[in-house]
Design a protein around this motif. Structure first.
Motif, PDB file in Angstrom:
ATOM      1  N   MET A  77       0.720  -1.121  -0.004  1.00 36.99           N
ATOM      2  CA  MET A  77      -0.051   0.047  -0.011  1.00 36.99           C
ATOM      3  C   MET A  77       1.089   1.095   0.064  1.00 36.99           C
ATOM      4  O   MET A  77       1.728   1.132   0.851  1.00 36.99           O
ATOM      5  N   THR A  78       0.511   1.984  -0.987  1.00 29.37           N
ATOM      6  CA  THR A  78       1.387   3.359  -1.033  1.00 29.37           C
ATOM      7  C   THR A  78       0.267   4.508  -1.036  1.00 29.37           C
ATOM      8  O   THR A  78      -0.747   4.477  -1.778  1.00 29.37           O
ATOM      9  N   VAL A  79       0.267   5.535  -0.103  1.00 28.82           N
ATOM     10  CA  VAL A  79      -0.514   6.460   0.053  1.00 28.82           C
ATOM     11  C   VAL A  79       0.432   7.890  -0.130  1.00 28.82           C
ATOM     12  O   VAL A  79       1.439   7.980   1.028  1.00 28.82           O
ATOM     13  N   ARG A  80       0.388   8.575  -1.086  1.00 26.86           N
ATOM     14  CA  ARG A  80       1.282  10.007  -0.975  1.00 26.86           C
ATOM     15  C   ARG A  80       0.537  10.949  -1.384  1.00 26.86           C
ATOM     16  O   ARG A  80      -0.527  11.033  -2.088  1.00 26.86           O
ATOM     17  N   ALA A 129      -8.072   0.054   3.469  1.00 25.74           N
ATOM     18  CA  ALA A 129      -8.287  -1.069   4.353  1.00 25.74           C
ATOM     19  C   ALA A 129      -9.914  -1.557   3.958  1.00 25.74           C
ATOM     20  O   ALA A 129     -10.182  -2.814   3.757  1.00 25.74           O
ATOM     21  N   GLU A 130     -10.687  -0.597   3.683  1.00 18.86           N
ATOM     22  CA  GLU A 130     -12.228  -0.785   3.310  1.00 18.86           C
ATOM     23  C   GLU A 130     -12.164  -1.732   1.845  1.00 18.86           C
ATOM     24  O   GLU A 130     -12.855  -2.690   1.840  1.00 18.86           O
ATOM     25  N   ALA A 131     -11.482  -1.394   1.098  1.00 17.26           N
ATOM     26  CA  ALA A 131     -11.383  -1.937  -0.244  1.00 17.26           C
ATOM     27  C   ALA A 131     -10.981  -3.449  -0.081  1.00 17.26           C
ATOM     28  O   ALA A 131     -11.513  -4.462  -0.611  1.00 17.26           O
ATOM     29  N   ARG A 132      -9.923  -3.566   0.902  1.00 17.66           N
ATOM     30  CA  ARG A 132      -9.515  -4.875   0.903  1.00 17.66           C
ATOM     31  C   ARG A 132     -10.215  -5.861   1.836  1.00 17.66           C
ATOM     32  O   ARG A 132     -10.057  -7.127   1.461  1.00 17.66           O
ATOM     33  N   THR A 133     -11.181  -5.286   2.468  1.00 18.02           N
ATOM     34  CA  THR A 133     -12.336  -6.417   3.097  1.00 18.02           C
ATOM     35  C   THR A 133     -13.280  -6.889   1.865  1.00 18.02           C
ATOM     36  O   THR A 133     -13.921  -7.986   1.983  1.00 18.02           O
ATOM     37  N   ARG A 134     -13.219  -6.001   0.848  1.00 14.25           N
ATOM     38  CA  ARG A 134     -14.228  -6.576  -0.208  1.00 14.25           C
ATOM     39  C   ARG A 134     -13.624  -7.085  -1.414  1.00 14.25           C
ATOM     40  O   ARG A 134     -14.645  -7.950  -2.038  1.00 14.25           O
ATOM     41  N   TRP A 135     -12.730  -6.889  -1.759  1.00 22.55           N
ATOM     42  CA  TRP A 135     -12.033  -7.559  -2.937  1.00 22.55           C
ATOM     43  C   TRP A 135     -10.618  -8.164  -2.584  1.00 22.55           C
ATOM     44  O   TRP A 135      -9.925  -7.672  -1.727  1.00 22.55           O
ATOM     45  N   PRO A 136     -10.145  -9.226  -3.479  1.00 23.18           N
ATOM     46  CA  PRO A 136      -8.992  -9.869  -3.354  1.00 23.18           C
ATOM     47  C   PRO A 136      -7.694  -8.919  -3.983  1.00 23.18           C
ATOM     48  O   PRO A 136      -7.712  -8.923  -5.239  1.00 23.18           O
ATOM     49  N   ILE A 137      -7.075  -8.051  -2.985  1.00 22.26           N
ATOM     50  CA  ILE A 137      -6.110  -7.017  -3.923  1.00 22.26           C
ATOM     51  C   ILE A 137      -4.633  -7.400  -3.399  1.00 22.26           C
ATOM     52  O   ILE A 137      -4.495  -7.508  -2.083  1.00 22.26           O
ATOM     53  N   ASP A 138      -4.036  -7.203  -4.309  1.00 24.29           N
ATOM     54  CA  ASP A 138      -2.581  -7.546  -4.134  1.00 24.29           C
ATOM     55  C   ASP A 138      -1.750  -6.203  -3.528  1.00 24.29           C
ATOM     56  O   ASP A 138      -1.032  -6.351  -2.393  1.00 24.29           O
ATOM     57  N   ASP A 139      -2.202  -5.075  -4.290  1.00 21.62           N
ATOM     58  CA  ASP A 139      -1.483  -3.886  -3.749  1.00 21.62           C
ATOM     59  C   ASP A 139      -2.424  -2.736  -4.345  1.00 21.62           C
ATOM     60  O   ASP A 139      -3.249  -2.966  -5.359  1.00 21.62           O
ATOM     61  N   VAL A 140      -2.311  -1.512  -3.664  1.00 21.27           N
ATOM     62  CA  VAL A 140      -3.012  -0.315  -3.989  1.00 21.27           C
ATOM     63  C   VAL A 140      -2.088   0.699  -3.901  1.00 21.27           C
ATOM     64  O   VAL A 140      -1.140   1.007  -3.002  1.00 21.27           O
ATOM     65  N   MET A 141      -2.164   1.972  -4.822  1.00 22.09           N
ATOM     66  CA  MET A 141      -1.511   2.876  -4.783  1.00 22.09           C
ATOM     67  C   MET A 141      -2.490   4.259  -4.897  1.00 22.09           C
ATOM     68  O   MET A 141      -3.141   4.284  -5.900  1.00 22.09           O
ATOM     69  N   VAL A 142      -2.279   5.290  -4.037  1.00 25.38           N
ATOM     70  CA  VAL A 142      -3.094   6.303  -4.052  1.00 25.38           C
ATOM     71  C   VAL A 142      -2.187   7.524  -3.906  1.00 25.38           C
ATOM     72  O   VAL A 142      -1.389   7.663  -2.911  1.00 25.38           O
TER      73      VAL A 142
END
Lengths: 151, 85
Positions: free
Chosen positions: A1-4, A64-77
């Motif tokens: 997870m990357t948030v910048r 974190a909410e998205a991860r409870t709903r879908w199988p996610i490897d990684d997210v960047m925002v």
């Protein structure tokens, strides 16, 4: 997870490469890039203000909410703030998953929720001077449909 | 208690941050708004429209009934307008 949260521009291609580098479990990446739209009614430029600290905290909560709903490897925002001109990139949301369905859905969910939860405010330049942009009801409706299941 | 204001609330009140010491019976977000209104005409005007003000306590969204105490960071701001398109 990357948030910048940053003032500077970003390179979407380079960021997606960074997200996927070295990970062979990823089958799909979806990305959303938002731009400053140059409407005839809008001003030439705008300034995006945010709440440092809360912004990062809310983006992490949305992820974190998205991860409870879908199988996610990684997210960047990545979300910019400060002075922005029409055509400038504002936001990048990229989701990596093993399959495309989760990547598409999670990406749309993240940008819809970000718009109603992340503490950013737009100050638009206008002919009569700068003015704060009001929130849009349809943004709330787009975010709400993820909670009501009425898609 | 640290109070933060953003966007037009900051412009209208004339400051983005202030440290305040409300009395102990000011123990919810709603009561805090009412108490802050008494600080100046600008506070009263800016905080008068509850329907267009959002609050956060310690950087999480909070309703009018949410508890506040002297060590909290409480922020007031209009509905958010981030992202694009």
């Amino acid at each position: 997870m990357t948030v910048r949260v940053q003032r500077d521009d970003f390179d979407p291609g380079a960021e997606v490469d960074r997200l996927t580098k070295g990970k062979t479990s990823i089958g799909a990446v979806t990305s959303f890039v938002g731009f400053v739209r140059g409407d005839a009614s809008a001003g030439e430029a705008m300034t995006l203000e945010h709440y440092p600290g809360m912004t990062e905290r809310q983006l992490l909560a949305i992820e974190a909410e998205a991860r409870t709903r879908w199988p996610i490897d990684d997210v960047m925002v990545i979300h910019r703030f400060g002075r922005l001109l029409p055509g400038d990139r504002i936001v990048l949301v990229a989701v990596a998953s093993s399959h495309r369905a989760a990547a598409f859905s999670a990406c749309e969910f993240l940008i819809d929720w970000l718009k109603t939860r992340a503490p950013f405010w737009k100050l638009e330049d206008g002919a009569d001077g700068p003015h704060w942009v009001d929130a849009k009801d349809d943004d709330d409706e787009r975010a709400d449909r993820w909670t009501t299941g009425s898609r | 208690m640290k109070i933060l204001y953003f966007a037009w609330l900051r412009s209208r009140i004339g400051t983005g941050e202030e440290d305040v010491s409300p009395p102990s019976d000011v123990d919810t977000v709603g009561k805090l708004i009412d108490w802050l209104k008494s600080r100046s005409p600008a506070h009263a005007e800016a905080l008068s429209k509850a329907s267009v003000i959002r609050a956060a306590v310690n950087q999480d969204y909070a309703g009018l009934d949410h508890a506040v105490s002297s060590s909290d960071e409480v922020a007031f701001f209009p509905p958010v307008t981030g992202g694009s398109a």
